[in-house]
Design a protein around this motif. Structure first.
Motif, PDB file in Angstrom:
ATOM      1  N   HIS A  51      -6.226  -6.467  52.807  1.00 34.16           N
ATOM      2  CA  HIS A  51      -6.578  -6.278  54.224  1.00 34.16           C
ATOM      3  C   HIS A  51      -7.750  -7.169  54.626  1.00 34.16           C
ATOM      4  CE1 HIS A  51      -3.748  -2.971  54.094  1.00 34.16           C
ATOM      5  NE2 HIS A  51      -4.380  -2.531  53.024  1.00 34.16           N
ATOM      6  N   SER A  52      -7.758  -8.366  54.052  1.00 36.89           N
ATOM      7  CA  SER A  52      -8.820  -9.330  54.309  1.00 36.89           C
ATOM      8  C   SER A  52      -8.207 -10.605  54.866  1.00 36.89           C
ATOM      9  CB  SER A  52      -9.587  -9.630  53.019  1.00 36.89           C
ATOM     10  OG  SER A  52     -10.186  -8.460  52.511  1.00 36.89           O
ATOM     11  N   ALA A  53      -9.055 -11.473  55.403  1.00 44.00           N
ATOM     12  CA  ALA A  53      -8.573 -12.735  55.967  1.00 44.00           C
ATOM     13  C   ALA A  53      -9.665 -13.787  55.845  1.00 44.00           C
ATOM     14  CB  ALA A  53      -8.185 -12.538  57.432  1.00 44.00           C
ATOM     15  N   LEU A  54      -9.224 -15.033  55.707  1.00 37.88           N
ATOM     16  CA  LEU A  54     -10.146 -16.162  55.627  1.00 37.88           C
ATOM     17  C   LEU A  54      -9.719 -17.203  56.649  1.00 37.88           C
ATOM     18  CD1 LEU A  54     -12.513 -17.529  54.063  1.00 37.88           C
ATOM     19  CD2 LEU A  54     -10.745 -18.651  52.675  1.00 37.88           C
ATOM     20  N   ARG A  55     -10.696 -17.672  57.419  1.00 42.86           N
ATOM     21  CA  ARG A  55     -10.401 -18.687  58.418  1.00 42.86           C
ATOM     22  C   ARG A  55     -11.558 -19.663  58.530  1.00 42.86           C
ATOM     23  NH1 ARG A  55     -11.972 -14.896  63.267  1.00 42.86           N
ATOM     24  NH2 ARG A  55     -14.147 -15.536  63.393  1.00 42.86           N
ATOM     25  N   ILE A  56     -11.226 -20.840  59.039  1.00 42.38           N
ATOM     26  CA  ILE A  56     -12.221 -21.763  59.560  1.00 42.38           C
ATOM     27  C   ILE A  56     -12.020 -21.744  61.069  1.00 42.38           C
ATOM     28  CG2 ILE A  56     -12.951 -24.170  59.790  1.00 42.38           C
ATOM     29  CD1 ILE A  56     -11.930 -24.647  56.952  1.00 42.38           C
ATOM     30  N   ARG A  57     -13.100 -21.565  61.805  1.00 41.56           N
ATOM     31  CA  ARG A  57     -13.031 -21.626  63.271  1.00 41.56           C
ATOM     32  C   ARG A  57     -13.760 -22.873  63.736  1.00 41.56           C
ATOM     33  NH1 ARG A  57     -14.183 -16.457  66.660  1.00 41.56           N
ATOM     34  NH2 ARG A  57     -11.943 -16.260  66.298  1.00 41.56           N
ATOM     35  N   LYS A  58     -13.050 -23.675  64.502  1.00 40.94           N
ATOM     36  CA  LYS A  58     -13.667 -24.843  65.130  1.00 40.94           C
ATOM     37  C   LYS A  58     -13.903 -24.485  66.594  1.00 40.94           C
ATOM     38  CE  LYS A  58     -13.140 -29.633  66.466  1.00 40.94           C
ATOM     39  NZ  LYS A  58     -12.191 -30.699  66.793  1.00 40.94           N
ATOM     40  N   LYS A  59     -15.171 -24.522  66.973  1.00 39.29           N
ATOM     41  CA  LYS A  59     -15.548 -24.186  68.344  1.00 39.29           C
ATOM     42  C   LYS A  59     -16.684 -25.110  68.744  1.00 39.29           C
ATOM     43  CE  LYS A  59     -17.097 -20.110  70.955  1.00 39.29           C
ATOM     44  NZ  LYS A  59     -17.414 -18.680  70.814  1.00 39.29           N
ATOM     45  N   GLN A  60     -16.449 -25.886  69.777  1.00 39.70           N
ATOM     46  CA  GLN A  60     -17.453 -26.826  70.275  1.00 39.70           C
ATOM     47  C   GLN A  60     -18.035 -27.683  69.154  1.00 39.70           C
ATOM     48  OE1 GLN A  60     -19.961 -23.984  72.317  1.00 39.70           O
ATOM     49  NE2 GLN A  60     -18.916 -24.360  74.254  1.00 39.70           N
ATOM     50  N   ILE A 184      -4.545 -12.775  62.989  1.00 39.80           N
ATOM     51  CA  ILE A 184      -4.022 -13.300  61.727  1.00 39.80           C
ATOM     52  C   ILE A 184      -2.798 -12.507  61.273  1.00 39.80           C
ATOM     53  CG2 ILE A 184      -5.544 -12.013  60.153  1.00 39.80           C
ATOM     54  CD1 ILE A 184      -5.646 -14.721  58.507  1.00 39.80           C
ATOM     55  N   GLN A 185      -2.768 -11.206  61.530  1.00 35.06           N
ATOM     56  CA  GLN A 185      -1.579 -10.420  61.192  1.00 35.06           C
ATOM     57  C   GLN A 185      -0.387 -10.872  62.020  1.00 35.06           C
ATOM     58  OE1 GLN A 185      -3.471  -6.623  62.011  1.00 35.06           O
ATOM     59  NE2 GLN A 185      -3.308  -6.037  59.856  1.00 35.06           N
ATOM     60  N   ARG A 186      -0.613 -11.105  63.305  1.00 32.14           N
ATOM     61  CA  ARG A 186       0.476 -11.582  64.169  1.00 32.14           C
ATOM     62  C   ARG A 186       0.955 -12.965  63.707  1.00 32.14           C
ATOM     63  NH1 ARG A 186      -3.204  -9.746  68.394  1.00 32.14           N
ATOM     64  NH2 ARG A 186      -3.231 -11.807  69.381  1.00 32.14           N
ATOM     65  N   PHE A 187      -0.003 -13.818  63.344  1.00 32.54           N
ATOM     66  CA  PHE A 187       0.323 -15.161  62.856  1.00 32.54           C
ATOM     67  C   PHE A 187       1.197 -15.055  61.605  1.00 32.54           C
ATOM     68  CE2 PHE A 187      -0.591 -18.610  59.924  1.00 32.54           C
ATOM     69  CZ  PHE A 187      -0.405 -19.738  60.702  1.00 32.54           C
ATOM     70  N   PHE A 188       0.764 -14.241  60.613  1.00 31.61           N
ATOM     71  CA  PHE A 188       1.505 -14.138  59.353  1.00 31.61           C
ATOM     72  C   PHE A 188       2.889 -13.526  59.564  1.00 31.61           C
ATOM     73  CE2 PHE A 188      -2.620 -14.237  56.788  1.00 31.61           C
ATOM     74  CZ  PHE A 188      -2.392 -15.524  56.356  1.00 31.61           C
TER      75      PHE A 188
END
Length: 196
Positions: A51-60, A184-188
């Motif tokens: 029930h975990s997730a890993l992301r990189i967020r690019k913002k500005q 992320i759940q919707r994405f997967f």
């Protein structure tokens, strides 16, 4: 190390409901900021199974690596800023060599080998954040895997009063409460359907 507890309520919206809330909160499309989320997991989806997730967020032009883990009050988020070169390396490598730091250490505490993670795909979101007392009301229009959706998020400090305010916003705008999975759940789920 930057860590925070995220307590939020969310509700998927129709396009009409999204536009209604834009009018209600006096925002226009030019007020939205685009951000890109790049998701990672192991071949066997070890993070998802915990029930975990890993992301990189690019913002500005900033890149933030974030691990989200379950916490009794919501989600524990561990953040680590990356250079553009570090982000590019993680996104474009055949084999992931996880960047050293607090996120890598937190992943290891889950019993997952950080270097077994690989890049799975991206989700772009146009977002507006509106301060509401101690809370943040968020309108998101997300695009991923040839799909788009609309969402209201309400990030709160206090789960009890925050939920009351969230439900009040929905009721005042005649928006039904919907069970809503996180992005992320919707994405997967969509990725899994497309690969079947």
């Amino acid at each position: 190390m930057v860590q925070e507890i995220e307590i939020e309520f969310k509700n998927l919206l129709t396009k009409n409901e999204f536009e209604l809330l834009m009018k209600e909160f006096n925002v226009t499309p030019k007020d939205f900021i685009s951000q890109e989320n790049y998701y990672f997991d192991t071949v066997n989806f070890s993070l998802r199974d915990k029930h975990s997730a890993l992301r990189i967020r690019k913002k500005q032009d900033k890149y933030i690596l974030t691990l989200k883990q379950p916490h009794e009050q919501g989600l524990l988020e561990t953040h680590q800023e990356l250079t553009e070169a570090q982000a590019f390396s993680l996104l474009n490598s055949e084999v992931t060599k996880m960047v050293d730091g607090t996120v890598k250490e937190a992943i290891a505490t889950l019993g997952i080998t950080p270097d077994e993670l690989y890049y799975l795909g991206a989700l772009k979101t146009d977002r507006i954040e509106i301060i509401d007392d101690d809370n943040i009301l968020v309108l998101d229009h997300s695009f991923y895997l040839e799909h788009e959706d609309y969402e209201l998020e309400y990030e709160v400090k206090d789960p009890v009063t925050g939920k009351e305010k969230f439900l009040k916003i929905l009721k005042q705008n005649n928006i039904p409460l919907r069970t809503t999975k996180n992005k992320i759940q919707r994405f997967f789920e969509l990725k899994g359907k497309k690969e079947d």
